[in-house]
Scaffold this motif. Structure first.
Motif, mmCIF file in Angstrom:
data_model
loop_
_atom_site.group_PDB
_atom_site.id
_atom_site.type_symbol
_atom_site.label_atom_id
_atom_site.label_comp_id
_atom_site.label_asym_id
_atom_site.label_seq_id
_atom_site.Cartn_x
_atom_site.Cartn_y
_atom_site.Cartn_z
ATOM 1 N N VAL A 50 -5.263 -3.519 10.115
ATOM 2 C CA VAL A 50 -5.464 -2.723 8.895
ATOM 3 C C VAL A 50 -5.933 -3.585 7.721
ATOM 4 O O VAL A 50 -5.829 -3.199 6.560
ATOM 5 C CB VAL A 50 -4.192 -1.942 8.497
ATOM 6 N N LEU A 52 -4.772 -6.180 6.323
ATOM 7 C CA LEU A 52 -3.849 -6.839 5.383
ATOM 8 C C LEU A 52 -4.003 -8.345 5.541
ATOM 9 O O LEU A 52 -3.729 -9.107 4.629
ATOM 10 C CB LEU A 52 -2.411 -6.419 5.641
ATOM 11 N N LEU A 69 -10.379 1.650 5.200
ATOM 12 C CA LEU A 69 -9.129 2.387 4.937
ATOM 13 C C LEU A 69 -9.348 3.654 4.121
ATOM 14 O O LEU A 69 -8.508 4.545 4.127
ATOM 15 C CB LEU A 69 -8.124 1.472 4.234
ATOM 16 N N ILE A 74 -5.680 6.437 8.433
ATOM 17 C CA ILE A 74 -4.695 5.601 9.130
ATOM 18 C C ILE A 74 -3.373 5.672 8.376
ATOM 19 O O ILE A 74 -3.358 5.662 7.154
ATOM 20 C CB ILE A 74 -5.158 4.121 9.172
ATOM 21 N N TYR A 76 0.447 3.674 8.385
ATOM 22 C CA TYR A 76 1.107 2.485 8.926
ATOM 23 C C TYR A 76 2.569 2.492 8.481
ATOM 24 O O TYR A 76 2.854 2.456 7.293
ATOM 25 C CB TYR A 76 0.370 1.256 8.381
ATOM 26 N N MET A 78 5.642 0.343 8.326
ATOM 27 C CA MET A 78 5.958 -1.079 8.466
ATOM 28 C C MET A 78 7.423 -1.288 8.828
ATOM 29 O O MET A 78 8.257 -0.403 8.650
ATOM 30 C CB MET A 78 5.681 -1.792 7.143
ATOM 31 N N LYS B 166 -2.488 0.892 0.132
ATOM 32 C CA LYS B 166 -3.834 0.719 0.704
ATOM 33 C C LYS B 166 -3.979 1.532 1.985
ATOM 34 O O LYS B 166 -4.984 2.194 2.217
ATOM 35 C CB LYS B 166 -4.057 -0.760 1.049
ATOM 36 N N MET B 167 -2.923 1.450 2.819
ATOM 37 C CA MET B 167 -2.936 2.173 4.094
ATOM 38 C C MET B 167 -3.097 3.667 3.876
ATOM 39 O O MET B 167 -3.700 4.356 4.669
ATOM 40 C CB MET B 167 -1.593 2.015 4.818
#
Lengths: 244, 264
Positions: A50, A52, A69, A74, A76, A78, B166-167
């Motif tokens: 992604v 990062l 992005l 997407i 995510y 974490m 951001k994701m």
């Protein structure tokens, strides 16, 4: 839906090579579980996917295009808590939907739906500072599901949860996957969890990480952890990790 | 058996302790003045509070006490407001942008150790002895902590949060407004609190530059005439107004950062 292609992905931190020429594909609507020894670079892999982290070489394509992005949908989840402490639970869940400009009606409906799913409707107006670790992770999970992503990346998301909730959310994830055919890449070190949910399992080696084995999980859904075929599959994965 | 007083809430407990400590201080002051030689250089608290009370109707110089306080407040507000509108953006730019940090930080680090009061001679040369020089001194005294805390808040934003945003598709401008700015607010407020105290400290020095009113002026003229009652009255006024302003700022912070307070 998204098809993910990873070609010759390599990533180092200084002199430490973490990912070593990893290549694989995830088909549209697939459910891939990545398992491997602790610290083998599973999280680094998702973070690279992604953007990062910048990768040293190799490429990651979604539907044949470089990851964008803003273009690719997407979500995510974490390992760490990523709730915004200045927003209430409800506002945290709505954050992604507002960014992606969902209609007000849909935001309201979806918020209720995902909060109910993770059992947080009663805590909708609480701030993250008032919640426990497992509740925080449930908020992150709800936020990710709320945006209806085409590609869902999950990095040991259930590690902090109690068993009952974990089982519930595992079944919920399978249900959502079957309904939406969202492509899912799920990282876990819990082998039983990987065998219970996935359609495909990828086992990684220790650092520098390579793909040790990548195979289909043919067991029919819903799966029963006590069935012989399930235990056999679990032992297969265990042996792959044990004897890396 | 002794009964222990149990407080229903911490607010009541704090208020009781505050009153007790204040009464204790006044009592020590009174006893020291009453029974020691301190009375040669120090008036009793009764004299000071009587002076403060009477100065609400009786002029100190050409004005009554509330007017002096308002004059100082006006100076503090203008200087402090200038420090806020310059300091907060500068600190945030330093915290968010590498280029901004590279350009601003070296200059800031050079000017930072210079105390606000050291600017008095230059302030007089640049702005004369009118109000502008006073605003300037208050501004430079308050700005350092405001810049430092804003910088610290903006530069310590949790990368996990920016990553999560951001994701979810947030663009850099959205990340700034939805993540960087709100997560910096508690630190910015910490800087505003320190800056406000520095402003009050600076107003005394600023009013030494030819003023005819203000709390600082009360102290300065009290010193010139050897009037310790007047000096202490000015000091107490500054202390009380400073306490009131800090409390107001804290209330504002509670409103804006309810999440930070409730989470603790």
């Amino acid at each position: 839906m998204s098809k993910v292609e990873v070609n010759h992905l390599t990533k180092s931190f200084g002199k430490l090579k973490v990912l070593d020429d990893i290549s694989f594909q995830v088909e549209d609507g697939d459910f891939l579980c990545i398992v491997g020894p602790t610290g083998c670079g599973k999280t680094t892999f998702l973070n690279s996917l992604v953007k990062l982290y910048d990768v040293d070489c190799g490429e990651i394509l979604i539907n044949g295009e470089a990851v964008d992005l803003n273009k690719h949908s997407i979500a995510y989840i974490m390992q760490e808590y990523s709730t915004m402490s200045w927003l209430t639970v409800r506002e945290n869940v709505q954050f992604g939907m507002k960014i992606r400009k969902f209609s007000k009606k849909k935001i309201k409906e979806k918020t209720q739906e995902v909060l109910r799913m993770v059992g947080m409707e009663k805590f909708a107006d609480y701030y993250p500072g008032q919640l426990s670790a497992s509740m925080l992770q449930r908020v992150s999970i709800a936020r990710a599901f709320a945006v209806e992503p085409d590609l869902l990346l999950m990095d040991e998301p259930y590690g902090q949860l109690d068993l009952e909730l974990r089982f519930k959310l595992e079944d919920e994830l399978i249900r959502i996957w079957q309904e939406t055919k969202t492509t899912i890449i799920f990282i876990t070190h819990n082998i039983e969890e990987a065998v219970y949910m996935s359609r495909r399992i990828m086992v990684l080696t220790n650092k520098p990480t390579k793909v040790k084995e990548d195979f289909e999980n043919p067991l029919p859904l819903p799966r029963n952890v006590t069935e012989e075929s399930f235990v056999e599959m679990r032992n297969r994965v265990t042996n792959l990790i044990k004897w890396w | 058996m002794r009964k222990k007083i149990r407080f229903q809430n911490t607010k009541a407990e704090t208020a009781v302790y505050f009153c007790a400590s204040l009464t204790g201080l006044l009592l020590i002051w009174y006893l020291a003045v009453r029974y020691t030689n301190l009375n040669k250089v120090m008036p009793s608290p009764f004299e000071v509070f009587a002076f403060v009370g009477s100065s609400f109707v009786k002029n100190i110089g050409s004005r009554i006490l509330p007017f002096h306080i308002l004059a100082s407040l006006k100076r503090v507000f203008v200087g402090y407001f200038l420090a806020c509108i310059i300091g907060i953006p500068l600190g945030i730019i330093m915290g968010c942008s590498r280029t901004g940090k590279a350009v601003i930080k070296p200059i800031f680090e050079l000017l930072r150790p210079i105390p606000g009061l050291a600017w008095i001679p230059l302030a007089i040369l640049w702005f004369g002895i009118g109000e502008s020089s006073k605003y300037f001194i208050i501004c430079v005294s308050a700005i350092v902590s405001i810049i430092l805390n804003s910088y610290s808040g903006a530069s310590q934003v949790d990368p996990i949060l920016t990553g999560a945003a951001k994701m979810l598709g947030a663009r850099p401008i959205q990340i700034f407004f939805y993540i960087t700015l709100p997560s910096s607010v508690p630190q910015i407020f910490a800087g505003l609190q320190v800056g406000l105290s520095s402003s009050w400290m600076a107003v005394i020095a600023a009013e030494m530059i030819r003023a005819s009113e203000g709390a600082g002026w009360i102290i300065t003229t009290g010193m010139e005439s050897g009037n310790t009652v007047q000096i202490l009255s000015g000091m107490i006024s500054i202390g009380l107004v400073g306490l009131l302003l800090a409390s107001l700022l804290r209330l504002m912070e509670r409103g804006l950062c309810a999440w930070n307070i409730q989470g603790k």
